[in-house]
Design an enzyme around this catalytic site. Structure first.
Site, PDB file in Angstrom:
ATOM      1  N   MET A   1       0.835  -1.204   0.000  1.00 14.99           N
ATOM      2  CA  MET A   1       0.000   0.000   0.000  1.00 14.99           C
ATOM      3  C   MET A   1       0.866   1.249   0.000  1.00 14.99           C
ATOM      4  O   MET A   1       1.353   1.640  -1.029  1.00 14.99           O
ATOM      5  CB  MET A   1      -0.918  -0.013   1.203  1.00 14.99           C
ATOM      6  CG  MET A   1      -2.156  -0.839   0.963  1.00 14.99           C
ATOM      7  SD  MET A   1      -3.614  -0.088   1.675  1.00 14.99           S
ATOM      8  CE  MET A   1      -3.920  -1.168   3.014  1.00 14.99           C
ATOM      9  N   CYS A   2       1.113   1.877   1.108  1.00 12.18           N
ATOM     10  CA  CYS A   2       1.765   3.172   1.261  1.00 12.18           C
ATOM     11  C   CYS A   2       0.739   4.296   1.154  1.00 12.18           C
ATOM     12  O   CYS A   2      -0.208   4.213   0.399  1.00 12.18           O
ATOM     13  CB  CYS A   2       2.865   3.456   0.246  1.00 12.18           C
ATOM     14  SG  CYS A   2       4.276   2.360   0.410  1.00 12.18           S
TER      15      CYS A   2
END
Lengths: 226, 286
Positions: B1-2
């Site tokens: 994700m991030c």
């Protein structure tokens, strides 16, 4: 009937969903301050009306059955994903993968839907008042996608049996998606879908797209590709 | 994700609130990247006083800097030490320290751990300025270290934050190395930052550099790139990594998710849109 009010500024989403899932609860709900929260009104299985006042995050009204969920704002990724029945309406725009894998029910997006609207749709009807992004109805298996604006690149890529109606322009068709003749039964079903979505476009101005069914069977000419 | 957040202020009266707003935005994308975080802030008078070269370092401390370089000002911010000194002077005095950003008018702060706790350790809420970017990292391509946290800042005043993963980063790293570009790590996002810095150095403007990045890089990316006067967003052709932009007369903001934009003043009247795939969006300081 007065709506049961839930303010997400004070109540966690989990509590809202638990209340919506509880047997014998209220029939009409109003949700305030969603502020982009994820999974609002997910997994409802009863014939409830839920009005959400503001923008929601991911997977709003996911897995919906029977309920009528209205978002008075924009919706994030995967609104009404895997819906089984009922109605989900987004008054604003929807992000990517709206109605992904949904089996039934009606999803109406009054504004635009971004990429992959109706990806792997399995029987849901989707009516978009504005435009849809690239790869919409990708691998759509069943159901109808109606686009009152324009469609982005690779519409209906690798389509199975979902039917697509577009009023505006189509930037490009995906693999195995072709334009098809608009026959009386298509005008009739499109008219019903537009009516259900409370829209007044003229069905005769739409074009129909569907699967050429050329990817259904293995072609011996392609054997060298494996 | 991030998770990515960024805020470019147009209304000077909001500048005292930059850090407070960026902290609130960062707090909304913690679940997207709970293992490390970093920010870059442009225009804070304490971290980056006008006319001073600011170098952000890992692997040292205020105490060490002040011991080996008497008279030089330094600030500790979690794993990062911000130093007001010439970069060549620092390389000689502190050869073991890793430079994670340098230039005038901006500072880069990075660390590992929960992003909300890091923001607190950075003192982010008290920071002021005209532009800030932040990143919460869920590591996929390299280890969870302060060095691996974003932003990657490899050119003067430049920062790149990335959500996604580049597929052909090893090839491009090799090509850039052949052209004399030096790398600090095996991280894929660093290759993106080096590529952009290299194009800018060769005379391309930011639009051109990011268009070239789209042509050359394969993989998934939503990028927020900032410089000493600009704020830019670009996404790959498939655009599966999320991005939202909101714009008012007072600010331009970008975030991975709407909830991070909802904390901003005047969001109810903002123009909100998703950046189109492979379209470069650049906003310049007025």
């Amino acid at each position: 009937m007065a709506a049961t009010l839930i303010d997400l500024a004070e109540t966690p989403v989990r509590e809202l969903n638990r209340a919506l899932h509880a047997p014998g609860g209220a029939d009409v709900w109003r949700v305030l301050n969603p502020r982009g929260a994820h999974a609002v009104a997910c997994g409802v299985r009863e014939d409830l009306a839920v009005d959400i006042e503001g923008h929601v995050g991911y997977y709003c009204a996911g897995m919906n059955q029977r309920a009528t969920v209205t978002v008075h704002g924009n919706a994030g990724t995967g609104v009404a994903e895997n819906m089984m029945s009922g109605t989900v309406r987004v008054r604003g725009n929807a992000s990517q993968s709206a109605g992904a894998t949904a089996h039934g029910g009606l999803l109406v997006i009054d504004g635009d839907a971004s990429a992959r609207c109706g990806i792997s749709m399995k029987g849901v009807d989707i009516v978009v008042g504005g435009n849809v992004g690239h790869m919409s109805a990708f691998m759509g298996q069943a159901g109808r996608l109606v686009v009152c604006g324009d469609a982005g690149e690779a519409l209906g890529d690798s389509l199975y049996e979902a039917r697509i109606y577009v009023l505006g322009t189509v930037k490009s068709l995906g693999a195995d998606c072709v334009e098809k003749e608009m026959r009386a039964e298509h005008l009739s079903e499109l008219g019903e879908l537009l009516k259900a979505a409370e829209r007044d476009e003229d069905p005769s101005e739409f074009r129909r797209y569907g699967s050429a069914r050329a990817l259904y069977h293995f072609k011996v000419d392609n054997s060298a590709a494996y | 994700m991030c998770g990515i957040v960024g805020l470019h202020l147009r209304e000077p009266s909001l500048e005292p609130r930059l850090g407070e707003l960026l902290t609130a935005m960062l707090g909304q994308v913690v679940e997207r990247g709970p293992d490390s975080a970093g920010v870059a802030v442009y225009g804070d008078p304490r971290l980056s006083p006008p006319g001073r070269t600011v170098v952000s370092l890992l692997g040292t401390s205020k105490a060490e800097v002040e011991a080996v370089m008497p008279g030089v000002r330094a600030y500790d911010a979690d794993a990062t030490t911000v130093v007001h000194a010439d970069i060549d002077q620092l390389a000689t005095a502190l050869p073991h320290a890793r430079v994670i950003g340098s230039g005038e008018g901006f500072a880069v702060l990075k660390g590992t751990g929960n992003p909300v706790e890091l923001a607190d350790a950075f003192g982010l809420a008290d920071v002021t300025g005209w532009q800030g970017v932040g990143h919460t990292r869920m590591a996929t391509e390299s280890a969870v270290t302060p060095e691996g946290a974003h932003p990657f800042s490899v050119g003067p005043g430049q920062c790149l934050v990335h959500n996604g993963s580049f597929a052909n980063h090893a090839t491009i790293r090799r090509e850039l190395r052949a052209q004399g570009v030096q790398f600090d790590s095996e991280n894929d996002s660093e290759v993106g930052a080096r590529f952009v810095a290299h194009q800018l150095e060769q005379g391309a403007d930011l639009e051109k550099a990011l268009k070239l990045l789209c042509e050359r890089f394969d993989g998934f990316y939503t990028l927020l790139v900032s410089t000493g006067d600009s704020f830019a967003v670009v996404r790959d052709a498939i655009a599966c990594k999320p991005a939202l932009v909101a714009e008012t007369d007072a600010w331009v903001a970008m975030a991975s998710e709407y909830r991070a934009l909802d904390v901003l003043p005047g969001i109810e009247n903002a123009r909100i849109f998703e950046p189109e795939p492979e379209e470069v969006y650049v906003w310049r300081r007025r």
